[in-house]
Design a protein around this motif. Sequence first.
Motif, PDB file in Angstrom:
ATOM      1  N   VAL A 191       0.848  -1.195   0.000  1.00 65.49           N
ATOM      2  CA  VAL A 191       0.000   0.000   0.000  1.00 65.49           C
ATOM      3  C   VAL A 191       0.885   1.248   0.000  1.00 65.49           C
ATOM      4  N   ASN A 192       0.588   2.172  -0.891  1.00 69.49           N
ATOM      5  CA  ASN A 192       1.307   3.436  -0.966  1.00 69.49           C
ATOM      6  C   ASN A 192       0.822   4.343   0.162  1.00 69.49           C
ATOM      7  N   THR A 193       1.627   4.535   1.179  1.00 66.35           N
ATOM      8  CA  THR A 193       1.190   5.301   2.349  1.00 66.35           C
ATOM      9  C   THR A 193       0.948   6.774   2.026  1.00 66.35           C
ATOM     10  N   ASP A 194       1.509   7.265   0.916  1.00 67.07           N
ATOM     11  CA  ASP A 194       1.238   8.653   0.525  1.00 67.07           C
ATOM     12  C   ASP A 194      -0.179   8.824   0.009  1.00 67.07           C
ATOM     13  N   ALA A 195      -0.842   7.720  -0.307  1.00 68.73           N
ATOM     14  CA  ALA A 195      -2.219   7.779  -0.818  1.00 68.73           C
ATOM     15  C   ALA A 195      -3.251   7.489   0.263  1.00 68.73           C
TER      16      ALA A 195
END
Length: 253
Positions: A74-78
């Motif tokens: 999971v892209n934590t920036d999203a």
Amino acid sequence: MSGAENYKNVYDDDFFAYTSGISWKSAQKVVPVFKEILPFCRSVADFGCAEGVWLKCWIENGVDDVVGIDGAYVNTDALHIPKDRFFARNLDTPVDLGRTFDVACSLEVAEHLCPESSREFVQSLTRHSDFVIFSAAPPGQGGEFHMNEREYDEWRAFFAEQGYEAYDCVRSKLRDYHDVSFWYRYNVILYVRKTAADQLPDTIQATKVASDAKIPDIAPPLFKLRKSIVKKLPYGVQNKLAALNSKLRSIAG
């Protein structure tokens, strides 16, 4: 590397952006229903939270203590929740966050896990709460990377091993919400530890599924026919059809 890990390598930003958009529309209608059913809820853990849109909706409905658990892919920036509320864990293995929550939820996640990790996944959920909101795709529903579709009562048996009973209290409330994705309307079941059932409102206690009864399939006849056809297809064919359908829906907006 396990089969699940191979498939999870393709859970990219486009996949999560697509699923988050769909989930957000449903969450806005469904979370208030969960709150009505479980009025004591002040904390929620979402297992398989993706970008956290369900938890965002819980926050908007007054539940500030939220935690999301999903893979490191999971892209934590999203994320739609603060990064410190997200825990990267392999859901195919036991998860222990060292605390409990009023509610644990896992919505349309378990079908993506390795079949042999199903029992351990249920144990991870029940380790964290007496109340588990759970949905998973039954055979023939179809979807990208659905390697572990199971009948409702197969999951129910795993929960029963942990001392939990099934309450069919959500689906009747979602039946007429046609803007909610069908997989939530058809699949969501509340599992409650036997010793905690007295915390439920009387109207919810009345929805307990009898031990000698099956959890019914409430899908309409045409969808049942669709499932009967899809579940006969090889997994690879199902996955390609689901990917094509997702792409077409994404293009259509």
